[in-house]
Each structure stands twice: as C-alpha cells, then as structure tokens.
Design an enzyme around this catalytic site. Structure first.
Site, PDB file in Angstrom:
ATOM      1  N   GLU A 114       1.044  -0.973   0.315  1.00  0.00           N
ATOM      2  CA  GLU A 114      -0.349   0.015   0.332  1.00  0.00           C
ATOM      3  C   GLU A 114       1.233   1.628  -0.070  1.00  0.00           C
ATOM      4  O   GLU A 114       1.612   1.047   0.445  1.00  0.00           O
ATOM      5  CB  GLU A 114      -0.472  -0.163   0.958  1.00  0.00           C
ATOM      6  CG  GLU A 114      -1.539  -1.048   1.378  1.00  0.00           C
ATOM      7  CD  GLU A 114      -2.313  -1.204   3.063  1.00  0.00           C
ATOM      8  OE1 GLU A 114      -1.596  -0.061   3.805  1.00  0.00           O
ATOM      9  OE2 GLU A 114      -2.020  -2.418   3.728  1.00  0.00           O
ATOM     10  N   LYS A 116       2.879   4.815   1.229  1.00  0.00           N
ATOM     11  CA  LYS A 116       2.383   5.108   2.705  1.00  0.00           C
ATOM     12  C   LYS A 116       1.833   6.571   2.971  1.00  0.00           C
ATOM     13  O   LYS A 116       2.605   7.784   2.102  1.00  0.00           O
ATOM     14  CB  LYS A 116       3.906   5.288   3.275  1.00  0.00           C
ATOM     15  CG  LYS A 116       4.243   5.351   4.431  1.00  0.00           C
ATOM     16  CD  LYS A 116       5.521   4.363   5.359  1.00  0.00           C
ATOM     17  CE  LYS A 116       5.523   5.094   6.860  1.00  0.00           C
ATOM     18  NZ  LYS A 116       5.022   6.700   7.084  1.00  0.00           N
ATOM     19  N   ASP A 118       1.347  10.237   3.137  1.00  0.00           N
ATOM     20  CA  ASP A 118       2.394  11.236   4.248  1.00  0.00           C
ATOM     21  C   ASP A 118       1.246  12.043   4.489  1.00  0.00           C
ATOM     22  O   ASP A 118       1.583  12.824   3.728  1.00  0.00           O
ATOM     23  CB  ASP A 118       3.481  12.494   3.155  1.00  0.00           C
ATOM     24  CG  ASP A 118       4.674  12.688   4.433  1.00  0.00           C
ATOM     25  OD1 ASP A 118       4.335  12.556   5.572  1.00  0.00           O
ATOM     26  OD2 ASP A 118       5.197  13.514   3.873  1.00  0.00           O
ATOM     27  N   TYR A 228      -6.957   2.741   6.354  1.00  0.00           N
ATOM     28  CA  TYR A 228      -5.469   1.392   5.961  1.00  0.00           C
ATOM     29  C   TYR A 228      -5.213   0.340   6.955  1.00  0.00           C
ATOM     30  O   TYR A 228      -4.566  -0.689   6.946  1.00  0.00           O
ATOM     31  CB  TYR A 228      -4.061   2.115   6.335  1.00  0.00           C
ATOM     32  CG  TYR A 228      -3.097   2.857   7.022  1.00  0.00           C
ATOM     33  CD1 TYR A 228      -3.101   2.101   8.561  1.00  0.00           C
ATOM     34  CD2 TYR A 228      -3.233   3.933   6.732  1.00  0.00           C
ATOM     35  CE1 TYR A 228      -3.391   2.666   9.725  1.00  0.00           C
ATOM     36  CE2 TYR A 228      -3.035   4.669   8.227  1.00  0.00           C
ATOM     37  CZ  TYR A 228      -3.280   4.042   9.417  1.00  0.00           C
ATOM     38  OH  TYR A 228      -2.058   4.914  10.453  1.00  0.00           O
ATOM     39  N   LYS A 316      11.234   2.897   2.315  1.00  0.00           N
ATOM     40  CA  LYS A 316      10.953   4.296   2.662  1.00  0.00           C
ATOM     41  C   LYS A 316      11.630   4.540   1.494  1.00  0.00           C
ATOM     42  O   LYS A 316      12.794   4.410   0.755  1.00  0.00           O
ATOM     43  CB  LYS A 316      11.897   5.163   4.070  1.00  0.00           C
ATOM     44  CG  LYS A 316      10.932   4.923   5.499  1.00  0.00           C
ATOM     45  CD  LYS A 316       9.558   5.746   4.881  1.00  0.00           C
ATOM     46  CE  LYS A 316      10.251   6.698   5.744  1.00  0.00           C
ATOM     47  NZ  LYS A 316      10.121   7.447   7.317  1.00  0.00           N
ATOM     48  N   CYS A 410      19.078  43.686 -17.850  1.00  0.00           N
ATOM     49  CA  CYS A 410      19.997  41.712 -18.191  1.00  0.00           C
ATOM     50  C   CYS A 410      21.364  42.078 -17.127  1.00  0.00           C
ATOM     51  O   CYS A 410      22.355  42.652 -17.790  1.00  0.00           O
ATOM     52  CB  CYS A 410      19.682  41.862 -19.298  1.00  0.00           C
ATOM     53  SG  CYS A 410      20.268  39.976 -19.759  1.00  0.00           S
ATOM     54  N   CYS A 413      23.715  41.927 -20.906  1.00  0.00           N
ATOM     55  CA  CYS A 413      23.890  42.996 -21.438  1.00  0.00           C
ATOM     56  C   CYS A 413      23.471  44.319 -21.749  1.00  0.00           C
ATOM     57  O   CYS A 413      23.648  44.827 -21.863  1.00  0.00           O
ATOM     58  CB  CYS A 413      23.338  41.820 -22.890  1.00  0.00           C
ATOM     59  SG  CYS A 413      21.375  42.498 -22.875  1.00  0.00           S
ATOM     60  N   CYS A 428      14.485  39.397 -20.247  1.00  0.00           N
ATOM     61  CA  CYS A 428      15.563  40.397 -21.298  1.00  0.00           C
ATOM     62  C   CYS A 428      15.079  41.349 -22.673  1.00  0.00           C
ATOM     63  O   CYS A 428      14.280  40.031 -23.706  1.00  0.00           O
ATOM     64  CB  CYS A 428      16.854  40.087 -21.509  1.00  0.00           C
ATOM     65  SG  CYS A 428      18.136  40.896 -22.747  1.00  0.00           S
ATOM     66  N   CYS A 433      20.086  39.534 -27.041  1.00  0.00           N
ATOM     67  CA  CYS A 433      21.383  38.671 -26.050  1.00  0.00           C
ATOM     68  C   CYS A 433      21.424  37.983 -26.028  1.00  0.00           C
ATOM     69  O   CYS A 433      21.517  37.199 -26.333  1.00  0.00           O
ATOM     70  CB  CYS A 433      20.106  39.284 -25.035  1.00  0.00           C
ATOM     71  SG  CYS A 433      21.071  38.314 -23.241  1.00  0.00           S
TER      72      CYS A 433
HETATM   73  S1  IVH Z   1      -0.470   0.888   9.273  1.00  0.00           S
HETATM   74  C1  IVH Z   1       1.118  -1.651  12.380  1.00  0.00           C
HETATM   75  N1  IVH Z   1      -0.186   1.192   6.131  1.00  0.00           N
HETATM   76  O1  IVH Z   1       3.523   5.525   9.346  1.00  0.00           O
HETATM   77  C2  IVH Z   1       0.968  -0.786  11.718  1.00  0.00           C
HETATM   78  N2  IVH Z   1       0.769   2.709   8.309  1.00  0.00           N
HETATM   79  O2  IVH Z   1       5.334   5.044  10.424  1.00  0.00           O
HETATM   80  C3  IVH Z   1       0.740   0.974  11.787  1.00  0.00           C
HETATM   81  N3  IVH Z   1       1.656   5.326   7.337  1.00  0.00           N
HETATM   82  O3  IVH Z   1       1.778   5.860  12.439  1.00  0.00           O
HETATM   83  C4  IVH Z   1       0.447   1.510  10.097  1.00  0.00           C
HETATM   84  N4  IVH Z   1       0.372   4.845   5.067  1.00  0.00           N
HETATM   85  O4  IVH Z   1       0.012   6.732  10.044  1.00  0.00           O
HETATM   86  C5  IVH Z   1       0.476   1.758   7.716  1.00  0.00           C
HETATM   87  N5  IVH Z   1      -0.464   2.249   4.092  1.00  0.00           N
HETATM   88  C6  IVH Z   1      -0.214   2.948   6.034  1.00  0.00           C
HETATM   89  C7  IVH Z   1      -0.181   3.790   5.839  1.00  0.00           C
HETATM   90  C8  IVH Z   1       0.724   4.071   7.113  1.00  0.00           C
HETATM   91  C9  IVH Z   1       0.719   5.556   6.013  1.00  0.00           C
HETATM   92  C10 IVH Z   1       1.712   6.114   8.309  1.00  0.00           C
HETATM   93  C11 IVH Z   1       0.771   6.383   9.654  1.00  0.00           C
HETATM   94  C12 IVH Z   1       1.834   5.492  10.668  1.00  0.00           C
HETATM   95  C13 IVH Z   1       3.342   5.634  10.370  1.00  0.00           C
HETATM   96  C14 IVH Z   1       4.613   4.754  10.521  1.00  0.00           C
END
Ligand code: IVH
Length: 675
Positions: A114, A116, A118, A228, A316, A410, A413, A428, A433
């Site tokens: 999935e 992650k 932000d 999630y 990451k 500029c 020139c 410019c 130029c």
């Molecule tokens: S699972 C035990 N799934 O990332 C599993 N976390 O560093 C707990 N996050 O606190 C989290 N997308 O806020 C999970 N698809 C995803 C996520 C996700 C973002 C964040 C979440 C968590 C942090 C962990």
C-alpha cells in the site's frame, strides 16, 4: 567510539529527537526535514542496537511520537497505535521477508503493498455504524480527542454503508488524514489572496488543521482520509488484511488505491518500484510504501518489537529533502530571455546526490518564500528536475542575511528587463542578447530537437562566444577554418561534427519546430502543429485563430506562435533553413489524423509480443491515431493491448478493470484487418 563517547552521543541524539518530535507533533512546526529526522533516529537506533545496555524506556526509539497536547481531551487507545520499521533497499526488504518467514514458520506467505500516505495518523471509532469518536495517535497509547474536527473531513462518512453482512458493533478504523496536492495549492492561493501566510506542505497543513481548537477553522481546510487498517473491533471481520481493506471500502471509508497482494518477492519488489515511479504523478504525497503480511491470524506468532510490528514494514523512498545555506543568488538568462534566479548552495547530500544549486523560479517565488542570501533553507529534489527551495528555516537567522535585489537590467547585456502581464517571469527585451543566443543554440542542437551529436552545450557556447554562430542557420554554413585550429578539437571530431550537422538536416519538421525554441511550443505541441500544417510555409501563413483551432493547442500557444511568425527575421530564418536543405515539410506518412478518432487522448499500454507488428510500428500507429503510449499500467490507463507471453501488466490491467484487447482486435479497431 569509547563507551563514554557513545553514551554522550546517545544522550545528544535523544535530546535532539525529542525536541524535533515536540516541534513536529505538538507545535506542528518542524524545523528539519523528515529525512534528517530519519538519519538521526537511525543513528540512535544503531548505537542502541550495538550497546543494548544503554537502552532506556524513555528513549525515543522505545516510544512513538510525542505526548498529546493538554488542550484536547485525552483518549486511551484500546489497542496501541503502532509505528513501522523501515527498509531502504531491495536487500533490506528481502531480509525483512526472510525474518517474517522465520517467525511465521512458513515460506508461503501473502503480502500486501500500500502507499505510505504522508499525513497524520488517525483513529475513527464507529458504534453501530455511526461515527462516534476521532482521535490522533499522540504517543501511541494516548491520543487527543479531535472528533469535532474529524467530522469536517470531506470524505469521512458519518454513517457506514451496510455491505452484504452485518456491520461490526464497534469498529475502529485507522488511517491517515491528508490533503490532496491540488486542493492544498488552491487553499494556499486563496490564503495568499487574503494576505494570510501559505502552508509549507500538505502534511503540515493537514496536521495543523486536525488539531485546531475551533472546528470551524478545520472545516475550511480541505482534509481527506485514507483508511489503512483497523484497531479495536467488536464483531466479525475478515482474517485477510486485503479483505478488511475491501470491507472498509464497502462500508464507505476511502482506502488507498492500487493496493495489491503478492506472494512472490520479485513481484512484491516490482510493486514497490511501481509506486516510486508513480509518486510524482499522484495527487497526494507518499514517502514510501507499506508492506504487510496479509494473513492477520499470523500476527501474534510473528510478534511486535518496541512498538513496531514485525509483520509490517515501510519501504522508505530515497530522501528528497535536505537542509543547507544559500550562499548566493544568481540570475541566468534563458533561451526565451527569461530571467531565472538560481540559488548557490552550500553543498548538501540529498538521496545520495550532492546538490549545489536550486531554482527559485521567479521574482514572485523569492518574495513568497521571503528568502534572503545567507538563509538556512529546506531544499527538495523531485525526480530529475532541478532541486527547488521549499522553505526558509527562520529560526536560524542571525541577522547577517541580506535581501536579494531583483535586477532592472539584464545581467548579461544590460538591456531593460520587462515583466509580461499575467506571467510570473521577467524577460530581457534584447532579442540578440548573447545569453539568449547561447541558450537557444544549445537547445536547438539538443537531443529532443535537432540532436547534433558532438555539438554539446559547451562547444555551442564557444561557437557563439567566438562569433561563429549568430543564428540557427549559421550552424549549417559554419566557417570550418578557425574551427579546425581550435584547441581541443581533433581532426576526427571535426569530421564527425560535420557529418552529424549534415545528418541533422533530416530531422522531422516537428523536431525543427521544437528546436526553434518558440515560447510555449514544447515537444508535444510541435508534434501537433507540424502534423496539422505540414510545412513551415503553412505554419508561417497560419493566423492566430487557425493555430488555436488545432486540437490540443490553446490560445496562449497560438498567440505566442503568431507573434513569432509576425517577426520578419523569423520568416527570413525559416527561408534560410529551407534553402540550406533542412526538412521543412512532413512526409505523408507522418501526418497525424487531425480529426478526433476513437483513439484521441487515450493512454494505451502494449505488453507481450505482437505477431504482425513490431513494438515500434504499433506505437507509431497509436501515436498517429492520437493515442499516447505508456510503459506501465495504472488506473489512468485506458486500454492494454495484450500480445503473446504477456506478464504482470495484463494481470494488473484486469485487476484494475482496465479494458484489455488482443492484437486482432487492435488491428480491427485500427481498421487494418489483415484478412
Ligand atoms: S500501517 C502497524 N499503513 O505511517 C501498522 N501506516 O510510520 C501501523 N501510514 O503511524 C501503520 N500510510 O500514520 C500503515 N498504508 C499505511 C500507511 C501508514 C501511512 C503512517 C501511519 C503510521 C506511520 C508509521
């Protein structure tokens, strides 16, 4: 390091991390980028792993996040909100898989992948299908009650939609509250108009909005949620994580798109890489992907260490931000005469690359960032583009910084600088130029344009500076005598250069048009215009309305091209280039259908081996019909053409519900039946 050094470094790291955690979670004003935090955290973790005697219960490695703010009612999470371990490479991921297999006591395992997201972690409790309580993660055990704020989240249902079965009596959905990039930008524009400060990034904005004391303020901010997983449940839920996500979706809570299930390590890795590739095109920010064991019945067996489950990990993505100091700001004059401010930085390493310069885009951007020379700044590297300055770390100001004065003339020139109405850029005004000419020539000879091998940017500039090239046409009537004498140019390279200049005369009209560097006429536009008009003569005669009527060409481009046409010296140039033997017309075979067809605007993926056509021919046909081809399948794909021995792309298309057709059907739709 000797023990006392290790201990004091550990102490120092803990203090720093605690301070940054407080800034991030409680004050919502981080002063360092995530990547820097990660680096410190990993250093601490490594030192503690190597010296387990020094681990204490209050170390940031043993706790999650920061203590909740006292401004909100505190909420104890029934099940702790865990954190995630990280991996940064394929090896790291493989080691994680091996460990999971060992703890699970089996090799055949399914994993989910999935994005992650932000944003900010959130817990949403539904009782009998009605949203009852929303909380932040806090320190993982105790969070803040932000129910009123959560009710304002646009896509969070107040009541769950009943799927086929009964809704669990109590269901705690966990997810990430975030802002879409597009909505974040609109919000920032509106704030700017209202003379309010802009937010630095969608994550900070989401976090700040969720923790407002007045929910009416939260309601004005475009918050969204992706669920999630689940926390506490009273009732029945599926044992597979992927099925739970499907259930949550069916109940009406959004889940991240494109989550997949994999049992093969190679496919799992391919899915991680695919997300890395999509990252820049998504409307939400992700900082990695999360990989989880799909069978939740195995979780107790696999276990949890220091608040990080062993059954999940985050891959990451390479760091994209760093912190450094602006040593100077320089103005570069581009090929269209635009003045482009460039920051000279104290070298900083971001994601394995040393960054020395970053773009500041234009005058407005300098004003918006309120950046000064000498400032400490956050720099972001996104894909291949030049790094950009994201924000100023104001608390690092010493008073020695000074403003950058935007030039009125500029810098190359000395001519007047003008700002075009409605545009952020200043230009410019001098069409001859030398800076512009240099940039124009190096664009003209570049790969995407006339592709003159051997005439790189450096040499092109040298020819301009020596007065050998004053226009594009001069490239084709170079006086070779002084060139042969030039230092560093051997006889062979001169011969090669002559040949590649000669060869470049055969580049198609669209490439020539793009090479001319007309403002707003990029590669795609050049393709459309060349295909529509068919020759430089026809383009030169085209009126602004006729240009604007070409499908895919807008008013701004039409205006720019007709302004270019109106200049006599440009007409003379086209004439010159024609006389010199360049291709100023297209072949009939290059003519693209200009009336929209069923293919116009479609994104098509070719996969597997085709029997009657080569890959290149098939792509050529699609392009001519007005379709775009792409190498990877996403939800945005319209059609996948599946040949023999097709692999995962065809499966993925079916998973996404993207239409797939075979070669016969493709030929039929192209009206090219072989029988
Ligand atoms: S699972 C035990 N799934 O990332 C599993 N976390 O560093 C707990 N996050 O606190 C989290 N997308 O806020 C999970 N698809 C995803 C996520 C996700 C973002 C964040 C979440 C968590 C942090 C962990």
């Amino acid at each position: 390091m000797v023990d006392t050094d290790v201990q004091s470094r550990i102490h120092e790291l803990r203090e720093l991390i605690n301070r940054y955690n407080h800034e991030y979670h409680v004050l919502q004003q981080p002063t360092i980028p995530d990547a820097e935090w990660d680096r410190l955290f990993h250093e601490l973790k490594r030192l503690e792993d190597e010296n387990p005697d020094f681990i204490t219960a209050d170390s940031p490695t043993q706790t999650v996040g920061a203590a909740p703010s006292e401004a909100f009612e505190q909420v104890r999470h029934e099940a702790p909100m865990l954190s995630l371990s990280n991996v940064f490479s394929r090896e790291g991921l493989n080691e994680w898989i091996a460990r999971v297999r060992r703890f699970a006591g089996r090799d055949e395992l399914e994993f989910t992948v999935e994005p992650k997201i932000d944003g900010v972690a959130a817990s949403l409790v539904y009782r009998n299908g009605v949203f009852d309580r929303g909380a932040t993660r806090g320190d993982g055990m105790v969070g803040e009650n932000v129910t009123a704020n959560m009710r304002t989240i646009r896509d969070l249902p107040r009541t769950l939609t009943s799927p086929n079965g009964p809704i669990p009596e109590v269901l705690e959905v966990r997810g990430e509250v975030y802002m879409r990039r597009s909505e974040f930008d609109l919000m920032n524009e509106a704030r700017e108009e209202a003379a309010l400060p802009r937010f630095a990034n969608p994550r900070n904005a989401a976090s700040g909005a969720l923790r407002q004391l007045d929910a009416r303020i939260t309601a004005e901010r475009p918050l969204r949620i992706f669920a999630y997983g689940i926390g506490m449940v009273v009732g029945q839920i599926p044992f597979k994580h992927s099925d739970t996500l499907a259930l949550i979706r069916a109940l009406g809570v959004p889940t991240p798109p494109d989550t997949g299930v994999y049992s093969d390590a190679d496919e799992l890795w391919a899915a991680c890489e695919a997300w890395l590739e999509w990252r820049a095109d998504l409307d939400y920010e992700i900082d990695g992907v999360v990989i989880k064991v799909n069978d939740t019945r195995l979780y107790p067996e696999i276990g949890t260490v220091a608040r990080e489950p062993r059954w999940a990990t985050a891959f990451k993505f390479p760091a994209s931000q760093g912190v450094t100091v602006i040593e100077d700001i320089e103005i570069n004059v581009g090929r269209t005469g635009s003045l482009n401010p460039l920051a000279h930085l104290k070298p900083v390493e971001i994601g394995g690359v040393t960054i020395r310069r970053a773009t500041l885009h234009n005058q407005d951007e300098i004003r918006r960032l309120a950046v000064k020379i000498g400032d400490t700044v956050v720099v972001e590297r996104a894909g291949d583009v030049i790094p950009k300055i994201v924000s100023v770390v104001e608390e690092n100001r010493t008073g020695d910084e000074h403003d950058f004065i935007w030039p009125e003339h500029c810098p190359v020139c000395g001519s007047t600088v003008e700002r075009v109405e409605g545009e952020a850029l200043s230009y410019c005004v001098n069409a001859s130029c030398p800076a512009q000419l240099r940039e124009q020539i190096s664009h003209f000879v570049s790969r995407g344009a006339m592709d003159i091998e051997g005439l790189g940017t450096k040499l092109a500039r040298r020819f301009v500076d020596d007065g050998l090239i004053r226009s594009f046409a001069d490239i084709y009537r170079l006086n070779w005598e002084p060139i042969v004498e030039m230092e560093g140019l051997g006889e062979k390279s001169v011969e090669n250069l002559k040949r590649s200049i000669e060869n470049s005369k055969q580049r198609p009209l669209a490439r020539l048009l793009f090479g001319l560097g007309i403002r707003h006429v990029g590669q795609q536009t050049a393709d459309l215009i060349a295909a529509h008009f068919g020759s430089t003569d026809a383009i030169a005669k085209a009126t602004q309305d006729e240009i604007a009527a070409v499908p895919g060409v807008g008013k701004v481009i039409a205006q720019s091209l007709s302004d270019w046409n109106a200049e006599e010296r440009n007409q003379l140039l086209l004439n010159d280039l024609k006389q010199l033997g360049l291709r100023t017309e297209i072949d009939e075979s290059e003519r693209q259908s200009t009336t929209p067809t069923e293919w116009t605007g479609l994104t098509v993926v070719l996969t597997g081996r085709l029997e009657t056509l080569s890959r290149g021919d098939a792509e050529g046909l699609l392009k001519k019909a007005g379709a775009r081809t792409s190498s990877s399948v996403s939800r945005k794909t319209d059609l996948v053409i599946v040949g023999d021995d097709a692999g995962s792309k065809a499966d993925k298309a079916r998973d996404y519900g993207v239409e797939t057709i075979d070669e016969q059907e493709f030929l039929r739709r192209m009206k090219m039946d072989t029988d």
